[in-house]
Design a protein around this motif. Sequence first.
Motif, short mmCIF file in Angstrom:
data_model
loop_
_atom_site.label_atom_id
_atom_site.label_comp_id
_atom_site.label_asym_id
_atom_site.label_seq_id
_atom_site.Cartn_x
_atom_site.Cartn_y
_atom_site.Cartn_z
N LEU A 152 39.59 49.53 29.81
CA LEU A 152 40.08 48.98 31.06
C LEU A 152 40.62 47.56 30.86
CD1 LEU A 152 40.28 48.97 34.23
CD2 LEU A 152 37.93 48.07 34.20
N PHE A 153 39.90 46.76 30.09
CA PHE A 153 40.29 45.37 29.90
C PHE A 153 41.46 45.20 28.94
CE2 PHE A 153 35.58 45.01 30.80
CZ PHE A 153 35.77 44.78 32.16
N LEU A 154 41.75 46.22 28.15
CA LEU A 154 42.84 46.12 27.18
C LEU A 154 44.14 46.76 27.66
CD1 LEU A 154 40.95 46.81 23.85
CD2 LEU A 154 41.88 44.65 24.67
N ARG A 155 44.09 47.49 28.73
CA ARG A 155 45.29 48.21 29.20
C ARG A 155 46.32 47.30 29.85
NH1 ARG A 155 41.87 52.95 30.62
NH2 ARG A 155 41.47 51.94 32.61
N GLY A 156 45.94 46.10 30.22
CA GLY A 156 46.90 45.18 30.83
C GLY A 156 47.01 45.33 32.33
N ASP A 157 46.15 46.12 32.93
CA ASP A 157 46.17 46.32 34.38
C ASP A 157 45.00 45.57 35.00
OD1 ASP A 157 46.53 47.27 36.98
OD2 ASP A 157 45.47 49.14 36.58
N GLY A 158 45.11 44.26 35.01
CA GLY A 158 44.06 43.43 35.58
C GLY A 158 44.61 42.55 36.68
N PRO A 159 43.77 41.72 37.24
CA PRO A 159 44.24 40.82 38.29
C PRO A 159 45.20 39.78 37.73
CG PRO A 159 41.96 40.35 37.74
CD PRO A 159 42.35 41.57 36.97
N PRO A 160 46.00 39.17 38.60
CA PRO A 160 46.91 38.11 38.14
C PRO A 160 46.16 37.02 37.38
CG PRO A 160 47.36 38.68 40.43
CD PRO A 160 46.11 39.40 40.04
N GLY A 161 46.70 36.63 36.24
CA GLY A 161 46.08 35.59 35.43
C GLY A 161 45.07 36.10 34.41
#
Length: 198
Positions: free
Chosen positions: A121-130
């Motif tokens: 999840l943290f490596l896919r690039g789909d996180g919050p802005p920033g």
Amino acid sequence: MSSDTERPVTVRTSERGAATRGALLDAAREVFITRGFAEAGVTEVVSRAGASVGSLYHHFSGKADLYLTLFEEFQSRQMQRTKQAVQGARGEGESDPLRLFVVGARAYLGGCFDEKELAALFLRGDGPPGFEVLMRDRMRQWVRRNAALFGDEKGALVVVVTGALAAAVSEVVLSEDVAAARGFSEEVLKIIGQIPRP
């Protein structure tokens, strides 16, 4: 009411609050893994948690805060895994910085396997802005911690081994074939362990 009767109520309230917070994080984890951060909705998180929107905002400032809390807790577990592994190796008499790095790296990769969906999840690039800025900052912190492990052998070697491990983590976590990913991670660790030091 005496203070003796009030204390259990406070403890019970704290336990209930902690349980609600935990349920919200568990639900957010499921929703983020399944739908991604951008597509995840607060209402789905609270529904899965059996909580209210108000309780979510009591514990977190919103969806991004849930995501970042999951990330920080994952990183904390990863740091604990690597720290224990390195301390254990030191306790058994190992003092070579590169070997200690490999021991810590193996523990870190083990955590990635144990929590593969969350790590992905943290490596896919789909996180919050920033979030990408936070990830870059975390990488710099990781390099500094590794530099401390290597002592005077700072610089290029630390960047090379940290970068190699970061690339291995990405390959392992995003791989569909767990057995192949485990073999790959061991191969990377073997190569890192053979790097000649300047």
